[in-house]
Design an enzyme around this catalytic site. Structure first.
Site: not given
Length: 502
Positions: A84, A237
Protein backbone atom coordinates in the site's frame (compact mmCIF):
# COMPACT_ATOMS: atom_id res chain seq x y z
CA UNK A 1 -10.48 -1.15 40.11
CA UNK A 2 -7.08 -1.76 41.71
CA UNK A 3 -8.41 -4.90 43.36
CA UNK A 4 -9.94 -6.01 40.06
CA UNK A 5 -6.59 -5.63 38.31
CA UNK A 6 -4.83 -7.47 41.15
CA UNK A 7 -7.29 -10.38 40.95
CA UNK A 8 -6.75 -10.62 37.20
CA UNK A 9 -2.95 -10.68 37.58
CA UNK A 10 -3.10 -13.32 40.32
CA UNK A 11 -5.38 -15.50 38.22
CA UNK A 12 -3.17 -15.22 35.14
CA UNK A 13 -0.06 -16.02 37.16
CA UNK A 14 -1.70 -19.02 38.84
CA UNK A 15 -2.80 -20.46 35.50
CA UNK A 16 0.68 -20.13 33.99
CA UNK A 17 2.31 -21.69 37.06
CA UNK A 18 -0.11 -24.62 36.82
CA UNK A 19 0.53 -25.04 33.10
CA UNK A 20 4.28 -25.23 33.66
CA UNK A 21 4.09 -27.34 36.81
CA UNK A 22 1.86 -29.98 35.23
CA UNK A 23 3.42 -29.58 31.77
CA UNK A 24 0.12 -28.76 30.12
CA UNK A 25 1.68 -27.15 27.08
CA UNK A 26 0.14 -27.03 23.59
CA UNK A 27 1.49 -30.45 22.65
CA UNK A 28 -0.28 -32.00 25.64
CA UNK A 29 -3.62 -30.33 25.02
CA UNK A 30 -3.75 -30.76 21.25
CA UNK A 31 -2.60 -33.34 18.77
CA UNK A 32 0.63 -32.54 16.97
CA UNK A 33 2.53 -34.73 14.51
CA UNK A 34 5.21 -33.80 11.97
CA UNK A 35 3.56 -32.54 8.82
CA UNK A 36 5.46 -35.07 6.72
CA UNK A 37 3.46 -37.94 8.27
CA UNK A 38 0.12 -36.41 7.30
CA UNK A 39 1.43 -35.21 3.96
CA UNK A 40 2.36 -38.76 2.98
CA UNK A 41 -1.35 -39.60 2.91
CA UNK A 42 -3.10 -36.43 1.76
CA UNK A 43 -0.27 -34.14 0.67
CA UNK A 44 0.91 -30.82 2.06
CA UNK A 45 -1.85 -28.24 2.46
CA UNK A 46 -1.57 -25.08 0.39
CA UNK A 47 -0.45 -22.12 2.52
CA UNK A 48 -0.71 -18.42 1.74
CA UNK A 49 1.88 -16.10 3.31
CA UNK A 50 0.69 -12.49 3.51
CA UNK A 51 3.03 -9.54 4.11
CA UNK A 52 1.19 -6.18 4.23
CA UNK A 53 3.46 -3.19 3.66
CA UNK A 54 3.27 0.58 3.70
CA UNK A 55 6.39 2.56 2.81
CA UNK A 56 8.60 -0.03 4.51
CA UNK A 57 11.83 1.38 3.14
CA UNK A 58 14.13 0.00 5.82
CA UNK A 59 12.82 -3.53 6.35
CA UNK A 60 11.16 -4.79 3.16
CA UNK A 61 14.14 -6.93 2.10
CA UNK A 62 14.37 -8.67 5.44
CA UNK A 63 10.71 -9.68 5.69
CA UNK A 64 10.44 -10.81 2.08
CA UNK A 65 13.70 -12.73 2.30
CA UNK A 66 12.68 -14.49 5.51
CA UNK A 67 9.30 -15.47 4.00
CA UNK A 68 10.99 -16.83 0.89
CA UNK A 69 13.28 -18.96 3.08
CA UNK A 70 10.37 -20.80 4.76
CA UNK A 71 10.63 -24.56 4.50
CA UNK A 72 7.60 -25.80 2.58
CA UNK A 73 7.11 -27.48 -0.81
CA UNK A 74 7.42 -24.54 -3.25
CA UNK A 75 4.39 -25.67 -5.26
CA UNK A 76 2.26 -25.75 -2.08
CA UNK A 77 2.63 -22.19 -0.83
CA UNK A 78 2.46 -18.70 -2.25
CA UNK A 79 3.84 -15.46 -0.83
CA UNK A 80 1.65 -12.41 -1.24
CA UNK A 81 3.22 -8.97 -0.74
CA UNK A 82 0.41 -6.47 -0.24
CA UNK A 83 2.00 -3.10 -0.93
CA UNK A 84 0.00 0.00 0.00
CA UNK A 85 3.03 2.27 -0.28
CA UNK A 86 2.45 5.84 -1.39
CA UNK A 87 6.14 6.51 -2.02
CA UNK A 88 6.82 5.55 -5.67
CA UNK A 89 10.49 4.91 -4.92
CA UNK A 90 9.63 2.42 -2.19
CA UNK A 91 7.03 0.74 -4.41
CA UNK A 92 9.64 0.23 -7.10
CA UNK A 93 12.11 -1.19 -4.60
CA UNK A 94 9.56 -3.66 -3.21
CA UNK A 95 8.38 -4.74 -6.65
CA UNK A 96 11.97 -5.23 -7.83
CA UNK A 97 12.69 -7.38 -4.77
CA UNK A 98 9.63 -9.51 -5.46
CA UNK A 99 10.63 -9.96 -9.07
CA UNK A 100 14.12 -10.96 -8.00
CA UNK A 101 12.79 -13.74 -5.82
CA UNK A 102 10.30 -14.77 -8.48
CA UNK A 103 13.16 -15.23 -10.94
CA UNK A 104 14.67 -17.70 -8.45
CA UNK A 105 11.57 -19.88 -8.66
CA UNK A 106 9.71 -18.59 -5.57
CA UNK A 107 5.94 -18.32 -6.00
CA UNK A 108 5.64 -14.71 -4.88
CA UNK A 109 2.92 -12.22 -5.88
CA UNK A 110 3.28 -8.44 -5.73
CA UNK A 111 -0.18 -6.95 -5.22
CA UNK A 112 -1.18 -3.28 -5.12
CA UNK A 113 -4.54 -1.54 -5.04
CA UNK A 114 -5.76 1.86 -6.11
CA UNK A 115 -6.45 3.22 -2.61
CA UNK A 116 -5.77 2.56 1.08
CA UNK A 117 -9.40 2.04 2.08
CA UNK A 118 -9.52 0.08 5.31
CA UNK A 119 -5.75 0.35 5.76
CA UNK A 120 -4.27 -3.01 6.80
CA UNK A 121 -7.66 -4.74 7.06
CA UNK A 122 -8.56 -3.51 3.59
CA UNK A 123 -5.30 -4.80 2.14
CA UNK A 124 -5.69 -8.22 3.75
CA UNK A 125 -9.31 -8.45 2.62
CA UNK A 126 -8.40 -7.46 -0.94
CA UNK A 127 -5.60 -10.01 -0.96
CA UNK A 128 -8.05 -12.86 -0.34
CA UNK A 129 -10.04 -12.00 -3.48
CA UNK A 130 -7.40 -13.23 -5.93
CA UNK A 131 -8.13 -16.46 -7.79
CA UNK A 132 -5.00 -18.29 -6.63
CA UNK A 133 -6.10 -17.96 -2.99
CA UNK A 134 -9.04 -20.31 -3.60
CA UNK A 135 -6.74 -23.32 -3.28
CA UNK A 136 -5.18 -22.16 0.03
CA UNK A 137 -6.30 -23.62 3.35
CA UNK A 138 -4.22 -21.55 5.76
CA UNK A 139 -2.76 -18.04 5.94
CA UNK A 140 0.48 -17.11 7.70
CA UNK A 141 0.65 -13.37 8.39
CA UNK A 142 3.74 -11.30 9.04
CA UNK A 143 4.14 -7.55 9.35
CA UNK A 144 6.97 -6.02 7.34
CA UNK A 145 9.48 -6.03 10.22
CA UNK A 146 8.89 -9.68 11.21
CA UNK A 147 11.31 -12.46 10.28
CA UNK A 148 10.07 -16.01 10.92
CA UNK A 149 12.50 -18.89 11.29
CA UNK A 150 12.61 -21.26 8.33
CA UNK A 151 10.71 -24.01 10.21
CA UNK A 152 7.82 -21.73 11.24
CA UNK A 153 5.24 -23.43 9.00
CA UNK A 154 6.49 -26.91 9.88
CA UNK A 155 5.89 -26.18 13.57
CA UNK A 156 2.55 -24.36 13.37
CA UNK A 157 0.58 -25.94 10.52
CA UNK A 158 0.36 -29.43 12.16
CA UNK A 159 -1.76 -27.98 14.98
CA UNK A 160 -4.29 -26.79 12.41
CA UNK A 161 -4.15 -29.95 10.32
CA UNK A 162 -4.77 -32.34 13.22
CA UNK A 163 -7.19 -30.16 15.23
CA UNK A 164 -10.05 -28.89 13.04
CA UNK A 165 -11.52 -26.84 15.89
CA UNK A 166 -8.51 -24.52 16.01
CA UNK A 167 -8.79 -21.31 14.01
CA UNK A 168 -5.51 -19.61 14.91
CA UNK A 169 -2.02 -20.57 16.02
CA UNK A 170 -0.21 -17.56 17.46
CA UNK A 171 3.57 -17.45 17.93
CA UNK A 172 5.52 -15.28 20.33
CA UNK A 173 7.33 -12.09 19.35
CA UNK A 174 11.07 -11.87 19.95
CA UNK A 175 12.72 -8.47 19.82
CA UNK A 176 16.06 -7.94 18.13
CA UNK A 177 16.58 -4.34 19.28
CA UNK A 178 15.39 -4.57 22.89
CA UNK A 179 18.78 -3.41 24.19
CA UNK A 180 18.89 -0.28 22.05
CA UNK A 181 17.62 2.09 24.73
CA UNK A 182 15.49 2.20 27.88
CA UNK A 183 12.34 2.70 25.82
CA UNK A 184 12.83 -0.61 24.02
CA UNK A 185 13.72 -2.36 27.28
CA UNK A 186 10.48 -1.12 28.85
CA UNK A 187 8.51 -2.36 25.83
CA UNK A 188 10.17 -5.73 26.05
CA UNK A 189 9.16 -6.04 29.71
CA UNK A 190 5.53 -5.21 28.95
CA UNK A 191 5.24 -7.41 25.87
CA UNK A 192 7.07 -10.37 27.44
CA UNK A 193 4.48 -10.38 30.24
CA UNK A 194 1.71 -10.12 27.67
CA UNK A 195 2.91 -13.13 25.72
CA UNK A 196 4.31 -15.35 28.48
CA UNK A 197 1.39 -14.85 30.85
CA UNK A 198 -1.69 -13.19 29.37
CA UNK A 199 -1.65 -15.04 26.03
CA UNK A 200 -0.67 -18.32 27.68
CA UNK A 201 -3.45 -18.06 30.26
CA UNK A 202 -6.08 -17.14 27.66
CA UNK A 203 -5.05 -20.04 25.45
CA UNK A 204 -4.94 -22.57 28.31
CA UNK A 205 -8.18 -21.70 30.10
CA UNK A 206 -10.50 -20.20 27.50
CA UNK A 207 -8.89 -21.23 24.18
CA UNK A 208 -9.13 -17.54 23.33
CA UNK A 209 -6.88 -14.50 23.28
CA UNK A 210 -6.51 -11.42 21.14
CA UNK A 211 -4.77 -12.08 17.83
CA UNK A 212 -1.60 -9.97 17.73
CA UNK A 213 -2.02 -9.16 14.03
CA UNK A 214 1.18 -10.88 12.93
CA UNK A 215 3.29 -14.01 13.51
CA UNK A 216 0.19 -16.20 13.40
CA UNK A 217 -1.44 -18.76 11.12
CA UNK A 218 -5.18 -18.64 10.43
CA UNK A 219 -7.52 -21.24 9.00
CA UNK A 220 -9.13 -19.49 6.03
CA UNK A 221 -12.49 -21.15 6.65
CA UNK A 222 -12.50 -19.63 10.17
CA UNK A 223 -11.91 -16.16 8.74
CA UNK A 224 -14.81 -16.66 6.32
CA UNK A 225 -17.02 -18.03 9.08
CA UNK A 226 -16.35 -14.96 11.21
CA UNK A 227 -17.32 -12.60 8.41
CA UNK A 228 -13.87 -11.76 7.07
CA UNK A 229 -11.76 -8.70 7.72
CA UNK A 230 -13.53 -5.51 8.86
CA UNK A 231 -12.11 -2.01 9.05
CA UNK A 232 -14.54 -0.52 11.59
CA UNK A 233 -11.74 -0.07 14.18
CA UNK A 234 -7.96 0.27 14.18
CA UNK A 235 -7.60 -3.22 15.73
CA UNK A 236 -8.81 -5.35 12.83
CA UNK A 237 -6.88 -8.31 14.24
CA UNK A 238 -8.71 -8.26 17.58
CA UNK A 239 -12.02 -7.65 15.82
CA UNK A 240 -11.58 -10.80 13.73
CA UNK A 241 -10.45 -12.82 16.74
CA UNK A 242 -13.50 -11.86 18.84
CA UNK A 243 -15.92 -12.64 16.03
CA UNK A 244 -14.25 -16.00 15.39
CA UNK A 245 -14.43 -16.83 19.09
CA UNK A 246 -18.15 -16.03 19.13
CA UNK A 247 -18.56 -18.55 16.32
CA UNK A 248 -17.09 -21.27 18.55
CA UNK A 249 -13.53 -21.43 17.16
CA UNK A 250 -10.56 -22.12 19.44
CA UNK A 251 -7.23 -20.30 19.54
CA UNK A 252 -3.82 -21.71 20.44
CA UNK A 253 -0.74 -19.83 21.64
CA UNK A 254 2.60 -21.58 21.21
CA UNK A 255 5.26 -19.70 23.16
CA UNK A 256 8.10 -21.96 22.02
CA UNK A 257 7.82 -20.58 18.49
CA UNK A 258 9.39 -17.13 18.33
CA UNK A 259 9.43 -14.65 15.46
CA UNK A 260 11.99 -11.86 15.38
CA UNK A 261 10.65 -8.32 15.14
CA UNK A 262 11.57 -4.70 15.79
CA UNK A 263 10.37 -2.46 18.60
CA UNK A 264 9.76 1.25 17.94
CA UNK A 265 12.73 3.10 19.39
CA UNK A 266 11.42 6.67 19.08
CA UNK A 267 8.90 8.01 21.55
CA UNK A 268 6.78 9.51 18.79
CA UNK A 269 6.35 6.15 17.06
CA UNK A 270 5.68 4.39 20.36
CA UNK A 271 3.07 6.95 21.40
CA UNK A 272 1.19 6.57 18.11
CA UNK A 273 1.31 2.80 18.49
CA UNK A 274 -0.03 2.92 22.04
CA UNK A 275 -2.85 5.23 20.99
CA UNK A 276 -3.96 2.70 18.40
CA UNK A 277 -3.59 -0.22 20.80
CA UNK A 278 -5.63 1.56 23.51
CA UNK A 279 -8.27 3.37 21.47
CA UNK A 280 -9.03 0.47 19.12
CA UNK A 281 -9.91 -2.17 21.76
CA UNK A 282 -12.08 0.27 23.71
CA UNK A 283 -13.90 1.26 20.51
CA UNK A 284 -14.35 -2.40 19.59
CA UNK A 285 -15.72 -3.11 23.08
CA UNK A 286 -18.34 -0.41 22.62
CA UNK A 287 -19.40 -1.82 19.26
CA UNK A 288 -19.52 -5.46 20.36
CA UNK A 289 -20.61 -5.43 24.01
CA UNK A 290 -24.26 -6.16 23.18
CA UNK A 291 -23.36 -8.71 20.52
CA UNK A 292 -21.20 -10.59 23.04
CA UNK A 293 -23.98 -10.78 25.61
CA UNK A 294 -26.58 -11.88 23.05
CA UNK A 295 -24.40 -14.59 21.52
CA UNK A 296 -25.84 -18.11 21.82
CA UNK A 297 -22.95 -20.19 20.49
CA UNK A 298 -20.47 -19.82 23.37
CA UNK A 299 -20.84 -20.59 27.06
CA UNK A 300 -21.74 -18.05 29.73
CA UNK A 301 -18.27 -18.51 31.21
CA UNK A 302 -16.66 -17.56 27.90
CA UNK A 303 -18.87 -14.50 27.55
CA UNK A 304 -18.03 -13.36 31.08
CA UNK A 305 -14.34 -13.75 30.34
CA UNK A 306 -14.61 -11.85 27.07
CA UNK A 307 -16.81 -9.05 28.39
CA UNK A 308 -15.37 -8.56 31.86
CA UNK A 309 -11.81 -9.90 31.95
CA UNK A 310 -10.60 -9.40 28.39
CA UNK A 311 -12.28 -6.11 27.54
CA UNK A 312 -13.34 -4.26 30.71
CA UNK A 313 -10.46 -5.07 33.03
CA UNK A 314 -7.74 -5.50 30.41
CA UNK A 315 -8.62 -2.69 28.00
CA UNK A 316 -10.46 -0.14 30.16
CA UNK A 317 -9.91 -0.55 33.91
CA UNK A 318 -6.16 -1.14 33.65
CA UNK A 319 -5.62 2.20 31.89
CA UNK A 320 -8.09 4.02 34.10
CA UNK A 321 -6.71 2.90 37.45
CA UNK A 322 -3.10 3.51 36.44
CA UNK A 323 -3.62 7.18 35.67
CA UNK A 324 -6.58 8.18 37.86
CA UNK A 325 -5.27 6.44 40.96
CA UNK A 326 -1.48 6.75 40.80
CA UNK A 327 -1.18 10.03 38.89
CA UNK A 328 -4.25 11.90 40.17
CA UNK A 329 -5.89 10.51 43.32
CA UNK A 330 -2.70 9.94 45.31
CA UNK A 331 -1.14 13.32 44.43
CA UNK A 332 -4.37 15.25 45.07
CA UNK A 333 -4.98 13.42 48.38
CA UNK A 334 -2.10 15.29 50.00
CA UNK A 335 -4.08 18.53 49.58
CA UNK A 336 -7.03 17.21 51.61
CA UNK A 337 -6.29 15.95 55.14
CA UNK A 338 -9.66 14.18 55.35
CA UNK A 339 -8.70 11.87 52.46
CA UNK A 340 -6.87 8.83 53.84
CA UNK A 341 -5.82 6.13 51.41
CA UNK A 342 -5.20 2.79 53.20
CA UNK A 343 -1.66 1.48 53.22
CA UNK A 344 -2.62 -1.67 51.33
CA UNK A 345 -3.92 0.48 48.49
CA UNK A 346 -0.82 2.64 48.33
CA UNK A 347 1.91 0.05 48.89
CA UNK A 348 0.94 -3.59 49.10
CA UNK A 349 -1.42 -4.03 46.14
CA UNK A 350 0.66 -1.94 43.68
CA UNK A 351 3.79 -3.82 44.76
CA UNK A 352 2.22 -7.22 44.15
CA UNK A 353 0.87 -6.14 40.75
CA UNK A 354 4.29 -4.82 39.76
CA UNK A 355 6.13 -7.97 40.85
CA UNK A 356 3.70 -10.21 39.00
CA UNK A 357 4.11 -8.23 35.78
CA UNK A 358 7.90 -8.19 36.18
CA UNK A 359 7.98 -12.00 36.00
CA UNK A 360 7.81 -11.76 32.21
CA UNK A 361 11.39 -10.49 31.94
CA UNK A 362 13.45 -11.51 35.00
CA UNK A 363 16.67 -10.23 33.38
CA UNK A 364 15.29 -6.68 33.55
CA UNK A 365 14.13 -6.87 37.15
CA UNK A 366 16.57 -4.13 38.15
CA UNK A 367 14.61 -1.73 35.92
CA UNK A 368 11.25 -2.38 37.59
CA UNK A 369 11.00 0.99 39.35
CA UNK A 370 11.85 2.96 36.22
CA UNK A 371 9.52 0.77 34.19
CA UNK A 372 6.58 1.39 36.55
CA UNK A 373 7.19 5.14 36.49
CA UNK A 374 7.26 5.10 32.69
CA UNK A 375 4.12 2.97 32.47
CA UNK A 376 2.36 5.51 34.67
CA UNK A 377 3.44 8.26 32.28
CA UNK A 378 2.10 6.31 29.31
CA UNK A 379 -1.20 5.79 31.12
CA UNK A 380 -1.93 9.46 30.38
CA UNK A 381 -2.05 8.69 26.65
CA UNK A 382 -3.71 5.32 27.09
CA UNK A 383 -6.61 6.64 29.16
CA UNK A 384 -7.19 9.47 26.67
CA UNK A 385 -7.20 6.94 23.83
CA UNK A 386 -9.45 4.49 25.69
CA UNK A 387 -11.99 7.19 26.58
CA UNK A 388 -12.10 8.49 23.02
CA UNK A 389 -12.62 4.93 21.81
CA UNK A 390 -15.42 4.23 24.29
CA UNK A 391 -17.18 7.48 23.43
CA UNK A 392 -16.37 7.13 19.72
CA UNK A 393 -15.34 10.79 19.92
CA UNK A 394 -12.52 12.77 18.43
CA UNK A 395 -10.88 12.70 15.06
CA UNK A 396 -8.26 10.12 16.07
CA UNK A 397 -10.61 7.21 16.85
CA UNK A 398 -10.07 5.64 13.43
CA UNK A 399 -6.67 7.18 12.84
CA UNK A 400 -4.15 4.68 11.52
CA UNK A 401 -0.50 5.69 11.78
CA UNK A 402 1.92 2.97 10.68
CA UNK A 403 4.55 2.34 13.35
CA UNK A 404 7.85 3.72 12.12
CA UNK A 405 10.61 1.16 11.57
CA UNK A 406 14.24 2.19 11.52
CA UNK A 407 15.63 -1.06 10.18
CA UNK A 408 16.92 -2.12 13.59
CA UNK A 409 16.45 -5.76 12.71
CA UNK A 410 19.65 -5.48 10.72
CA UNK A 411 21.53 -4.71 13.94
CA UNK A 412 20.79 -8.07 15.53
CA UNK A 413 23.89 -9.88 16.75
CA UNK A 414 24.30 -13.65 16.49
CA UNK A 415 22.92 -15.35 19.56
CA UNK A 416 21.00 -12.32 20.87
CA UNK A 417 17.65 -13.80 19.90
CA UNK A 418 18.08 -16.71 22.27
CA UNK A 419 18.74 -19.19 19.49
CA UNK A 420 21.61 -20.03 17.17
CA UNK A 421 19.24 -21.23 14.46
CA UNK A 422 18.58 -17.83 12.93
CA UNK A 423 17.34 -17.86 9.36
CA UNK A 424 19.99 -17.08 6.78
CA UNK A 425 18.26 -14.80 4.34
CA UNK A 426 19.61 -15.58 0.90
CA UNK A 427 21.24 -12.74 -1.02
CA UNK A 428 20.45 -10.15 1.66
CA UNK A 429 23.52 -8.37 3.01
CA UNK A 430 22.45 -7.33 6.48
CA UNK A 431 25.52 -5.17 7.03
CA UNK A 432 24.79 -2.84 4.13
CA UNK A 433 22.13 -0.10 4.19
CA UNK A 434 19.10 -0.87 2.06
CA UNK A 435 18.85 2.73 0.86
CA UNK A 436 21.15 5.75 1.13
CA UNK A 437 21.08 7.24 4.61
CA UNK A 438 19.01 10.38 5.02
CA UNK A 439 20.80 13.57 5.92
CA UNK A 440 20.25 14.23 9.61
CA UNK A 441 19.77 17.51 11.39
CA UNK A 442 19.64 18.27 15.07
CA UNK A 443 16.07 18.33 16.34
CA UNK A 444 14.91 21.77 17.45
CA UNK A 445 14.52 22.07 21.19
CA UNK A 446 10.83 22.99 21.14
CA UNK A 447 10.03 20.09 18.83
CA UNK A 448 10.81 17.72 21.71
CA UNK A 449 8.31 19.24 24.12
CA UNK A 450 5.25 17.22 25.16
CA UNK A 451 3.06 19.73 26.94
CA UNK A 452 0.65 17.29 28.60
CA UNK A 453 3.48 15.39 30.29
CA UNK A 454 5.13 18.63 31.39
CA UNK A 455 1.88 19.90 32.92
CA UNK A 456 1.09 16.67 34.79
CA UNK A 457 4.68 16.30 35.96
CA UNK A 458 4.80 19.84 37.31
CA UNK A 459 1.52 19.36 39.20
CA UNK A 460 2.69 16.08 40.75
CA UNK A 461 6.00 17.61 41.90
CA UNK A 462 4.13 20.56 43.44
CA UNK A 463 1.95 18.07 45.33
CA UNK A 464 5.13 16.36 46.49
CA UNK A 465 6.49 19.61 47.92
CA UNK A 466 3.16 20.28 49.64
CA UNK A 467 3.26 16.82 51.20
CA UNK A 468 6.86 17.31 52.34
CA UNK A 469 6.25 20.75 53.86
CA UNK A 470 2.67 20.56 55.14
CA UNK A 471 0.68 17.33 54.73
CA UNK A 472 3.34 14.90 56.00
CA UNK A 473 1.59 11.85 54.52
CA UNK A 474 4.84 10.38 53.30
CA UNK A 475 3.92 10.27 49.62
CA UNK A 476 6.50 12.84 48.55
CA UNK A 477 9.20 10.35 47.55
CA UNK A 478 6.85 8.65 45.09
CA UNK A 479 5.50 12.00 43.90
CA UNK A 480 8.96 13.40 43.22
CA UNK A 481 9.97 10.29 41.29
CA UNK A 482 6.74 10.15 39.30
CA UNK A 483 6.75 13.86 38.56
CA UNK A 484 10.36 13.67 37.39
CA UNK A 485 9.45 10.78 35.08
CA UNK A 486 6.73 12.91 33.50
CA UNK A 487 9.18 15.78 33.01
CA UNK A 488 11.84 13.53 31.47
CA UNK A 489 9.34 12.26 28.93
CA UNK A 490 7.89 15.73 28.47
CA UNK A 491 11.26 17.15 27.48
CA UNK A 492 11.77 14.29 25.02
CA UNK A 493 14.63 12.53 26.80
CA UNK A 494 13.34 9.01 26.18
CA UNK A 495 13.98 6.73 23.24
CA UNK A 496 16.16 7.59 20.28
CA UNK A 497 15.93 10.66 18.10
CA UNK A 498 14.51 9.90 14.64
CA UNK A 499 16.56 10.83 11.59
CA UNK A 500 15.41 14.12 10.08
CA UNK A 501 15.82 15.37 6.57
CA UNK A 502 17.57 18.66 6.04
Amino acid sequence: MTVMVLAEKLFVCAVCVAVRAFRLGPHRRYRWEPIAAAAAAVGYPVVLVQIPMYNEREVYKLSIGAACALEWPPERFVIQVLDDSTDPVVKDLVETECQRWKSKGVNIKYEVRGNRKGYKAGALKEGLKHDYVADCEYIAMFDADFQPDSDFLLRTIPFLVHNPEIALVQARWKFVNSDECLLTRFQEMSLDYHFKYEQEAGSSVYSFFGFNGTAGVWRISAIDDAGGWKDRTTVEDMDLAVRAMLQGWKFLYVGDIKVKSELPSTFKAYRFQQHRWSCGPANLFKKMMVEILENKRVSLWSKIHLWYDFFFVGKVAAHTVTFIYYCFAIPVSVLFPEIQIPLWGVVYVPTVITLLKALGTPSSFHLVILWVLFENVMSLHRIKAAVSGLLDAGGRVNEWVVTEKLGDTSKAKPGTNGSDTAVKVIDVKLTEPLVPKLVKRRARFWERYHCSELFVGTCIILCGFYDLLFANKGYYIFLFLQGTAFLVVGFGYVGTLPPCTA
